[in-house]
Design an enzyme around this catalytic site. Structure first.
Site, PDB file in Angstrom:
ATOM      1  N   ARG A 107       0.834  -1.200   0.000  1.00 51.37           N
ATOM      2  CA  ARG A 107       0.000   0.000   0.000  1.00 51.37           C
ATOM      3  C   ARG A 107       0.871   1.254   0.000  1.00 51.37           C
ATOM      4  NH1 ARG A 107      -5.015   0.452   4.025  1.00 51.37           N
ATOM      5  NH2 ARG A 107      -5.589  -1.295   2.691  1.00 51.37           N
ATOM      6  N   THR A 111      -0.862   7.636  -1.130  1.00 53.21           N
ATOM      7  CA  THR A 111      -2.172   7.504  -1.779  1.00 53.21           C
ATOM      8  C   THR A 111      -3.034   6.438  -1.117  1.00 53.21           C
ATOM      9  OG1 THR A 111      -1.435   5.819  -3.365  1.00 53.21           O
ATOM     10  CG2 THR A 111      -1.092   8.131  -3.962  1.00 53.21           C
ATOM     11  N   ASP A 203      -2.931 -10.671  12.606  1.00 56.76           N
ATOM     12  CA  ASP A 203      -2.268 -10.583  11.311  1.00 56.76           C
ATOM     13  C   ASP A 203      -1.915 -11.990  10.829  1.00 56.76           C
ATOM     14  OD1 ASP A 203       0.094 -10.426   9.430  1.00 56.76           O
ATOM     15  OD2 ASP A 203      -0.287  -8.285   9.685  1.00 56.76           O
ATOM     16  N   ASP A 206       1.854 -12.589   9.932  1.00 59.31           N
ATOM     17  CA  ASP A 206       2.726 -12.686  11.102  1.00 59.31           C
ATOM     18  C   ASP A 206       2.541 -14.026  11.815  1.00 59.31           C
ATOM     19  OD1 ASP A 206       3.867 -10.227  10.698  1.00 59.31           O
ATOM     20  OD2 ASP A 206       2.585  -9.175  12.134  1.00 59.31           O
TER      21      ASP A 206
END
Length: 212
Positions: A107, A111, A203, A206
């Protein structure tokens, strides 16, 4: 959550049982990996339910007979890096002849839009039924982008498989790609302020790879 015609929620008892253990914060890395692989294989059973079959003649030890084999398009598996890698082996146990492509996204910090940093796909991607894998469907941004990247390269038949989804992610994918079937084991309550699915499982990357 609004109902979408292209979303399938799998409520099989074995899937739900394994999902509960997967969510538990006390489940270690080894067991977490095994559960993701097992869930991918179980979910793959439903994802491949509508594959086209054709009749062939074989000979058993007793007599000749006609029986069915998979026909039609070839299959392709495309994990979204990195967490999607945890689902690949489970799918391959079910469909070992499938080719595997990879899509990596990050990402952009300014933006906030997904940017492709890696993409390696089978050369005949337009002729394959593609199954995109990612354990978590949170905002939906990565999935929407990955599916679009595949379409831009000629893909015409795409399915998305997630273990856990947030309503926001389902909505994003269903509205951006209404032609793509979405398969999930659970649609959870919501996203929190940090973009994590609640209750979710934390996550996935992870927990799969032992990182923080």
């Amino acid at each position: 959550m609004k109902q979408y015609n292209n979303v399938t929620i799998m409520n099989h008892p074995m899937i739900q049982h394994k999902l509960t253990i997967l969510r538990d914060k006390n489940t270690g890395v080894k067991e977490f990996r095994e559960l993701v692989e097992e869930l991918a294989m179980l979910m793959g059973y439903e994802v491949t339910r509508n594959l086209t079959v054709e009749e062939v003649e074989i000979e058993t030890p007793v007599s000749k007979t006609k029986s069915k084999v998979i026909a039609g398009k070839k299959l392709g598996i495309v994990p979204i890096l990195r967490a999607g890698l945890g689902m690949v082996d489970g799918m391959l146990k079910l469909i070992p002849a499938a080719k595997v492509g990879h899509i990596g996204l990050y990402r952009d910090p300014e933006t906030l839009q997904p940017v492709e940093y890696y993409c390696k796909l089978p050369s005949d991607v337009a002729e394959r039924d593609l199954i995109v894998l990612d354990p978590m469907l949170a905002t939906g941004g990565s999935a929407v982008a990955a599916i679009q990247f595949l379409k831009d390269r000629g893909a015409k038949s795409i399915k998305l498989v997630n273990i856990i989804a947030a309503p926001e992610g389902v909505k994003a994918v269903a509205e951006a790609h209404p032609d793509v079937e979405i398969y999930v084991a659970a649609v959870d309550e919501k996203l929190n302020d940090h973009g994590y699915i609640v209750p979710g499982l934390g996550d996935a990357g992870d927990r799969l790879f032992g990182t923080k």
